[in-house]
Write a protein that holds these residues in place. Structure first.
Motif, PDB file in Angstrom:
ATOM      1  N   UNK A 199     -22.781 -76.862 -21.994  1.00  0.00           N
ATOM      2  CA  UNK A 199     -21.546 -76.105 -22.154  1.00  0.00           C
ATOM      3  C   UNK A 199     -21.178 -75.373 -20.870  1.00  0.00           C
ATOM      4  N   UNK A 200     -19.911 -75.519 -20.473  1.00  0.00           N
ATOM      5  CA  UNK A 200     -19.388 -74.811 -19.309  1.00  0.00           C
ATOM      6  C   UNK A 200     -18.734 -73.509 -19.739  1.00  0.00           C
ATOM      7  N   UNK A 201     -17.990 -73.545 -20.835  1.00  0.00           N
ATOM      8  CA  UNK A 201     -17.346 -72.318 -21.294  1.00  0.00           C
ATOM      9  C   UNK A 201     -16.421 -72.568 -22.467  1.00  0.00           C
ATOM     10  N   UNK A 202     -15.961 -71.453 -23.060  1.00  0.00           N
ATOM     11  CA  UNK A 202     -15.066 -71.494 -24.204  1.00  0.00           C
ATOM     12  C   UNK A 202     -13.799 -70.707 -23.909  1.00  0.00           C
TER      13      UNK A 202
ATOM     14  N   UNK B 202     -10.910 -67.568 -40.372  1.00  0.00           N
ATOM     15  CA  UNK B 202     -10.458 -66.170 -40.283  1.00  0.00           C
ATOM     16  C   UNK B 202     -11.600 -65.174 -40.304  1.00  0.00           C
ATOM     17  N   UNK B 203     -12.642 -65.447 -41.072  1.00  0.00           N
ATOM     18  CA  UNK B 203     -13.744 -64.488 -41.200  1.00  0.00           C
ATOM     19  C   UNK B 203     -14.516 -64.297 -39.896  1.00  0.00           C
ATOM     20  N   UNK B 204     -14.315 -65.201 -38.923  1.00  0.00           N
ATOM     21  CA  UNK B 204     -15.064 -65.119 -37.657  1.00  0.00           C
ATOM     22  C   UNK B 204     -14.196 -64.610 -36.499  1.00  0.00           C
ATOM     23  N   UNK B 205     -12.978 -64.160 -36.775  1.00  0.00           N
ATOM     24  CA  UNK B 205     -12.058 -63.796 -35.690  1.00  0.00           C
ATOM     25  C   UNK B 205     -12.509 -62.582 -34.888  1.00  0.00           C
ATOM     26  N   UNK B 206     -13.327 -61.727 -35.471  1.00  0.00           N
ATOM     27  CA  UNK B 206     -13.783 -60.529 -34.752  1.00  0.00           C
ATOM     28  C   UNK B 206     -15.110 -60.735 -34.034  1.00  0.00           C
TER      29      UNK B 206
ATOM     30  N   UNK C 272     -18.471 -66.550 -27.697  1.00  0.00           N
ATOM     31  CA  UNK C 272     -19.779 -67.079 -27.297  1.00  0.00           C
ATOM     32  C   UNK C 272     -20.785 -67.057 -28.436  1.00  0.00           C
ATOM     33  N   UNK C 273     -20.536 -66.189 -29.418  1.00  0.00           N
ATOM     34  CA  UNK C 273     -21.472 -66.039 -30.537  1.00  0.00           C
ATOM     35  C   UNK C 273     -21.130 -66.952 -31.711  1.00  0.00           C
ATOM     36  N   UNK C 274     -20.005 -67.634 -31.668  1.00  0.00           N
ATOM     37  CA  UNK C 274     -19.583 -68.468 -32.791  1.00  0.00           C
ATOM     38  C   UNK C 274     -20.496 -69.685 -32.950  1.00  0.00           C
ATOM     39  N   UNK C 275     -20.876 -69.958 -34.191  1.00  0.00           N
ATOM     40  CA  UNK C 275     -21.663 -71.159 -34.494  1.00  0.00           C
ATOM     41  C   UNK C 275     -20.694 -72.280 -34.840  1.00  0.00           C
ATOM     42  N   UNK C 276     -20.753 -73.340 -34.068  1.00  0.00           N
ATOM     43  CA  UNK C 276     -19.757 -74.396 -34.208  1.00  0.00           C
ATOM     44  C   UNK C 276     -19.876 -75.150 -35.523  1.00  0.00           C
ATOM     45  N   UNK C 277     -21.072 -75.204 -36.102  1.00  0.00           N
ATOM     46  CA  UNK C 277     -21.218 -75.926 -37.366  1.00  0.00           C
ATOM     47  C   UNK C 277     -20.570 -75.177 -38.526  1.00  0.00           C
ATOM     48  N   UNK C 278     -20.137 -73.935 -38.273  1.00  0.00           N
ATOM     49  CA  UNK C 278     -19.437 -73.171 -39.294  1.00  0.00           C
ATOM     50  C   UNK C 278     -17.909 -73.260 -39.141  1.00  0.00           C
ATOM     51  N   UNK C 279     -17.447 -74.002 -38.105  1.00  0.00           N
ATOM     52  CA  UNK C 279     -16.018 -74.113 -37.830  1.00  0.00           C
ATOM     53  C   UNK C 279     -15.551 -75.542 -38.140  1.00  0.00           C
ATOM     54  N   UNK C 280     -14.237 -75.722 -38.236  1.00  0.00           N
ATOM     55  CA  UNK C 280     -13.684 -77.039 -38.521  1.00  0.00           C
ATOM     56  C   UNK C 280     -13.331 -77.754 -37.207  1.00  0.00           C
ATOM     57  N   UNK C 281     -13.875 -78.951 -37.066  1.00  0.00           N
ATOM     58  CA  UNK C 281     -13.674 -79.751 -35.860  1.00  0.00           C
ATOM     59  C   UNK C 281     -12.284 -80.378 -35.878  1.00  0.00           C
ATOM     60  N   UNK C 282     -11.537 -80.185 -34.771  1.00  0.00           N
ATOM     61  CA  UNK C 282     -10.165 -80.696 -34.697  1.00  0.00           C
ATOM     62  C   UNK C 282     -10.032 -81.941 -33.822  1.00  0.00           C
ATOM     63  N   UNK C 283     -10.964 -82.164 -32.918  1.00  0.00           N
ATOM     64  CA  UNK C 283     -10.875 -83.355 -32.070  1.00  0.00           C
ATOM     65  C   UNK C 283     -11.628 -83.198 -30.767  1.00  0.00           C
ATOM     66  N   UNK C 284     -11.812 -84.341 -30.097  1.00  0.00           N
ATOM     67  CA  UNK C 284     -12.598 -84.380 -28.856  1.00  0.00           C
ATOM     68  C   UNK C 284     -11.953 -85.362 -27.887  1.00  0.00           C
TER      69      UNK C 284
END
Length: 567
Positions: free
Chosen positions: A48-51, A88-92, A96-108
């Motif tokens: 990972x380079x960055x978000x 929405x529950x993760x907006x605060x 860098x702390x977000x776990x990607x497996x808890x988010x919805x994948x939109x594309x690559x």
């Protein structure tokens, strides 16, 4: 001194991202997208380079947060971009702390950095795909656009003229032959060579030709980096440094040149770029010193010899990528050694042996590794390909024949076209000899010369792969000296276990510039040589070893050409 020991010119690129027509994954509002940039390593893993930040309620986000990547011409740099809808529950939570497996994948989407920076707009728009179904068109997931902007530190250059006095004499029967090697000191303490002057023969009070360094090479200059590289990101109320802010010290070593490569250290000086500017401004000299061991400590012995900075000027010049974005292309050419010393191609001990398992031989490796870097800089991907030192069917020995068997044209299509023509040639020519470079270099030089006549924005790179000692050394020198005025660089790969000492002579990194039989000196260094055995077992690939100096050679030609048109 080997090119492998030299640092490459690195350029900081700031990547800005935007997307359009993203999928709407939210029920009562639009998606809240965030993008992530990865680099893909050689083993296929992602780093990972960055978000970016999260953009609320948008299917067409334009992200503010930028991320800096280091562009290296000599390597293929695959990038991966992923977009997620952040619940929405993760907006605060900090991104860098977000776990990607808890988010919805939109594309690559994937590309190489070269594909972005070679475009005139320096931007590239890619379709977003499913990770598992890339390339299918079952459902559109939107697009992502990447913009690459170059750091101004890459464009700022410093030109200096160094003079020394009262250098110590290291030779018995003549005076020393001094040259300077300039290195920057990395954070690890490692010395990374970035520039070397020419050798001044028999001179204890030498003045060298101007040395040109970019601030990027040096690691920046204190006041310049503060002025140019400090970016205030209001969005996060934070300061981001796009490149190094700390002024790195430079080590300037003075050596006495020896043809065996074991140069004598005369003395050294450690100064920052600002210190060197002060020496010039105050017209003061700095004494060299040598470190000597005293017990367990080291003592710096101050020497009589001094170094002066006769000239110090700072200016902005067009960079390598400026020319590429302006439409200049790099055209790849290849010439392959088919002399008998390679061995019977049908036997496993031959350097030309085609392994049924698919493992590439040394010739195939060199073509693929150099070609996969250069192909991004050539729009039509039609590459001239020749062989030399063989006897085509029912013909005499040829020292420059078209690899594709055509009597009319030498071009093949793409890297795979070179590989196919090479494979076919192995079964349609008889290996012979001797090993001559002159005809191939002259043929490449003719193409480069014709491009000038037609006012084309092209620069040519000739890759010569050989297993043996050349027998036309002086003719080759003459051809190289003549070609040094043209938009051409020559990369030579030595394969097998031959003595490549004569190849080292052709590479000006190993000593002085070449001289023709008429006494003419090459106008610039255009040859880079590396024996494959020197790098195949190390961390540095043959591509990096060969291509690291190419942007500098390219710029030296452009500056020489522009200087001649304005004078």
């Amino acid at each position: 001194m080997n090119l492998i020991e030299f640092a490459t010119i690195l350029t900081c690129k700031q990547l800005s991202l935007s997307a359009s027509n993203l999928r709407d994954r939210d029920v009562l509002s639009k998606s809240d997208p965030m993008a992530i940039i990865y680099s893909r390593k050689r083993d296929g893993s992602l780093e990972e380079i960055g978000r970016t930040e999260v953009i609320l309620n948008s299917l067409n986000p334009v992200w503010v947060v930028k991320h800096t990547v280091t562009y290296q011409f000599e390597t293929v740099q695959p990038l991966v971009f992923q977009v997620y809808d952040i619940d929405t529950q993760f907006h605060n939570i900090p991104v860098k702390m977000l776990k990607l497996d808890e988010q919805q994948f939109l594309g690559e989407a994937t590309c190489t950095l070269s594909e972005i920076v070679t475009r005139s707009s320096r931007s590239l728009t890619l379709n977003l795909d499913h990770r598992e179904k890339r390339g299918t068109h079952s459902q559109k997931l939107g697009e992502i656009t990447i913009l690459a902007e170059e750091s101004i530190g890459s464009k700022t250059i410093v030109e200096m003229v160094f003079r020394c006095s009262d250098l110590e004499n290291k030779d018995l029967f003549s005076k020393s032959d001094p040259f300077l090697l300039i290195s920057r000191i990395a954070e690890s303490g490692e010395h990374i060579p970035i520039c070397k002057t020419e050798v001044r023969k028999n001179d204890l009070n030498p003045t060298w030709k101007p040395v040109v360094l970019s601030l990027q090479q040096v690691g920046s200059k204190a006041r310049s980096s503060l002025l140019h590289n400090l970016v205030l990101e209001i969005t996060h109320i934070s300061l981001l440094l796009s490149c190094s802010l700390i002024e790195n010290p430079l080590t300037i070593e003075c050596f006495n040149f020896n043809s065996n490569g074991k140069h004598d250290l005369i003395g050294k000086i450690v100064k920052s770029l600002s210190d060197l500017e002060k020496l010039h401004h105050n017209q003061l000299g700095e004494h060299f010193f040598l470190s000597t061991a005293v017990g367990h400590d080291y003592h710096n012995k101050v020497l009589k010899g001094q170094m002066f900075v006769e000239k110090f000027s700072e200016s902005t010049r067009r960079t390598f990528l400026d020319y590429i974005a302006g439409g200049c292309e790099l055209n790849f050419m290849v010439a392959i050694d088919f002399t008998a010393s390679n061995g019977n191609p049908r036997l496993p001990d031959s350097l030309h042996y085609i392994d049924p398992s698919g493992r590439p031989n040394a010739y195939q490796r060199a073509i693929m590794e150099v070609g996969e870097v250069l192909q991004f800089y050539d729009s039509d991907k039609h590459f001239p390909a020749w062989g030399f030192g063989a006897r085509p069917i029912d013909g005499p020995v040829s020292h420059c024949f078209n690899l594709n068997g055509s009597t009319q044209h030498s071009e093949v299509e793409g890297i795979q076209g070179i590989m196919s023509a090479y494979f076919s040639a192995l079964y349609n020519v008889s290996l012979a000899g001797p090993t001559l470079f002159g005809p191939v270099i002259n043929t490449a030089a003719l193409i480069a010369s014709q491009s000038i006549t037609h006012n084309q924005q092209k620069y040519f790179i000739l890759l010569i792969i050989t297993d043996g000692v050349i027998t036309d050394l002086q003719e080759t020198k003459d051809a190289i000296v003549k070609a040094s005025d043209l938009p051409l660089s020559i990369l030579i790969v030595g394969v097998g276990g031959a003595d490549f000492k004569e190849m080292e002579i052709l590479d000006a990194d190993k000593g002085e510039r070449l001289e023709s039989s008429t006494g003419r000196i090459a106008s610039r260094d255009i040859v880079q040589f590396v024996p494959m055995r020197d790098v195949q077992s190390g961390d540095i690939s043959i591509v990096q070893s060969l291509l690291a100096e190419l942007p500098t050679q390219f710029l030296s030609y452009m500056q020489m050409r522009e200087g001649s048109t304005t004078s």
